[in-house]
Design an enzyme around this catalytic site. Structure first.
Site, PDB file in Angstrom:
ATOM      1  N   GLU A  44       1.371  -0.264  -5.054  1.00 50.09           N
ATOM      2  CA  GLU A  44       0.413   0.723  -5.484  1.00 50.09           C
ATOM      3  C   GLU A  44       1.351   2.222  -5.589  1.00 50.09           C
ATOM      4  O   GLU A  44       1.435   2.825  -4.260  1.00 50.09           O
ATOM      5  CB  GLU A  44      -0.643   0.957  -4.494  1.00 50.09           C
ATOM      6  CG  GLU A  44      -1.664   2.039  -4.585  1.00 50.09           C
ATOM      7  CD  GLU A  44      -2.543   2.816  -3.523  1.00 50.09           C
ATOM      8  OE1 GLU A  44      -3.409   2.968  -3.512  1.00 50.09           O
ATOM      9  OE2 GLU A  44      -1.809   2.785  -2.505  1.00 50.09           O
TER      10      GLU A  44
ATOM     11  N   ASP B 284       0.829  -1.146  -0.182  1.00 52.51           N
ATOM     12  CA  ASP B 284      -0.053   0.021  -0.170  1.00 52.51           C
ATOM     13  C   ASP B 284       1.076   1.317   0.127  1.00 52.51           C
ATOM     14  O   ASP B 284       1.743   1.177   0.820  1.00 52.51           O
ATOM     15  CB  ASP B 284      -0.683   0.083   1.304  1.00 52.51           C
ATOM     16  CG  ASP B 284      -1.688   1.317   1.252  1.00 52.51           C
ATOM     17  OD1 ASP B 284      -2.771   1.260   0.279  1.00 52.51           O
ATOM     18  OD2 ASP B 284      -1.564   2.200   2.399  1.00 52.51           O
TER      19      ASP B 284
END
Length: 483
Positions: free
Chosen positions: A277, A253
């Site tokens: 990400e 993330d």
């Protein structure tokens, strides 16, 4: 008969014929009102499709197995366990789970406010024992069920920001901060306890590399203590998730919040599938990150080219732009939606529902590793088409890629196939009329069919591979050979 009259009559006939044709620059596209209009080609009765299962190309598709604020609370793991066999049958080979540990919001947390890295629904803290998704036992059952169905399970890992700790005086900020994580303050497991020394700034590091979230509790990965607990020790987060819980890989993330070497060292230590990400639409930025870390990355460049071409600018010429899959197909994880884009109020950050299936047709026929969004697959209006597209992706979506034609409302792409695998031709149209276009294929004197099922037209290629294919109004078709 008067010669001038005959000349005038022939001119009228010519004008009528020309008026029935498309005004596209090449002159090869036709807007037919019925199958008699266009380039005459024999259409055999009921051609037999090839068996796509005989052309298994060894690929697969990942399922993002959640959306923002999933329901039912405390029952999500069991819900997914019921879905797994059907997903496996459809061709899914990985599933990406939401952050599986306890967050500050307790039973309402989607996990991104991570508090205790080892609380999978074991401890009574933040107002609940179970996470929003269920108990540890239910999670372990889900992972076991996935493995029994040959599906790998990908953990969502938040190693940038923490939340939910206790208040303590922080001398580096000269104020109280919520940086105390121990058995009585947001870390009931007692593993990876933290205090202000483990966050930016501290006695070693005086700067934050760019966190936009929870600035005061942004972990400092330069510290040996943090590295040991995140990926180095035998009971580190990485090794516990893989060896004890059974996770097979990682979705990192918000990697803008820490340096790329962190991902590289994590993977060198424990391995596994990895996708980051990195929310940036520039293919060059994604390429540099992939080269530096060895990780896969969500192909935001492709996502934004699709959004621009189908929605924002309504011009498919954008699909000639730079995308990660063009240079790094093994590292490009393509997608059309995720939990963030679907809840984003900025219309430039999501693809409209009316264009979703055309976008999926694109990513499921092009190179890259496609991701299906849970809410799209479970949408009864989409599911059958998505199953068909997954079957096509896992079989004949292979070989070199060539754009055969593109303009503002048409896009035609060829996958050349390999060996005995015939490959395919994708035809996307955003025009309001049925379109036909003559293109060059690798198939000589072969009858074709649309394996998406959106067209019943059955053209036959000539001795040079030239063939006229069709796209339905505001839709797509995917062509390959028949028996």
């Amino acid at each position: 008969m008067n010669r001038n009259f005959l000349k005038f009559a022939w001119i009228l006939v010519l004008v009528f014929v020309l008026a029935s044709c498309s005004t596209d620059d090449s002159g090869d596209t036709i807007d037919p009102t019925d199958d008699s209009v266009g380039v005459p080609q024999p259409e055999p009765t009921n051609p037999e499709p090839i068996d796509l299962s005989a052309y298994d190309n060894g690929t697969g598709v990942m399922m993002q197995a959640f959306y923002w604020d999933v329901e039912p609370r405390f029952g999500w793991w069991d819900n997914l366990s019921e879905k797994v066999p059907g997903w496996a049958a459809a061709g899914i080979n990985r599933m990406w789970l939401p952050v599986a540990t306890k967050g500050q919001s307790g039973g309402y947390s989607m996990g991104y406010d991570v508090s205790d890295y080892y609380d999978f629904g074991d401890y009574d803290q933040h107002g609940t024992v179970e996470t929003r998704f269920g108990s540890r036992t239910e999670l372990e059952n889900l992972i076991s069920t996935a493995h029994e169905n040959d599906i790998e399970v990908i953990a969502d890992i938040v190693i940038n920001h923490n939340s939910g700790g206790g208040l303590e005086y922080n001398p580096y900020r000269d104020k109280d901060t919520y940086t105390l994580f121990n058995e009585t303050h947001g870390n009931a497991s007692g593993w990876f306890n933290r205090n202000y020394e483990n966050f930016y700034p501290n006695s070693v590091s005086q700067y934050d590399p760019g966190s936009l979230f929870y600035e005061e509790t942004n972990l400092d990965h330069h510290l040996d203590y943090v590295q040991d607990w995140l990926w180095k020790k035998d009971n580190s987060v990485a090794k516990y998730y893989m060896n004890e819980m059974g996770f097979d890989g990682w979705r990192f993330d918000y990697v803008l919040g820490f340096e790329p070497w962190v991902v590289k060292e994590w993977l060198n230590e424990v391995g596994g599938f990895s996708v980051v990400e990195l929310w940036d639409g520039r293919a060059s930025v994604l390429r540099d990150y992939v080269d530096e870390t060895g990780s896969g990355a969500f192909d935001f460049a492709t996502f934004y080219k699709l959004e621009e071409g189908l929605d924002r600018y309504e011009d498919l010429n954008t699909l000639k732009g730079e995308m990660l899959w063009q240079t790094h197909p093994e590292n490009a994880v393509t997608f059309t939606a995720n939990h963030d884009t679907e809840k984003d109020s900025n219309e430039d950050n999501f693809i409209k529902s009316s264009n979703k299936l055309k976008a999926y047709a694109y990513i499921l026929t092009h190179p890259g590793y496609p991701t299906i969004f849970y809410s799209d697959f479970e949408n009864p209006d989409f599911q059958d088409e998505l199953k068909s597209l997954i079957a096509i992706h896992n079989s004949i979506a292979i070989g070199d890629t060539e754009i055969l034609y593109v303009d503002n409302d048409e896009y035609v792409m060829k996958r050349a196939g390999t060996g005995t695998n015939p490959g395919l031709i994708l035809y996307i149209s955003t025009n309001n009329s049925t379109k036909r276009r003559t293109v060059g294929s690798n198939w000589n004197n072969v009858t074709l069919m649309d394996y998406s099922g959106n067209s019943t037209y059955n053209p036959t290629s000539d001795e040079n591979g030239s063939v006229t294919i069709e796209a339905p109004a505001n839709g797509y078709s995917i062509w390959s050979i028949t028996e």
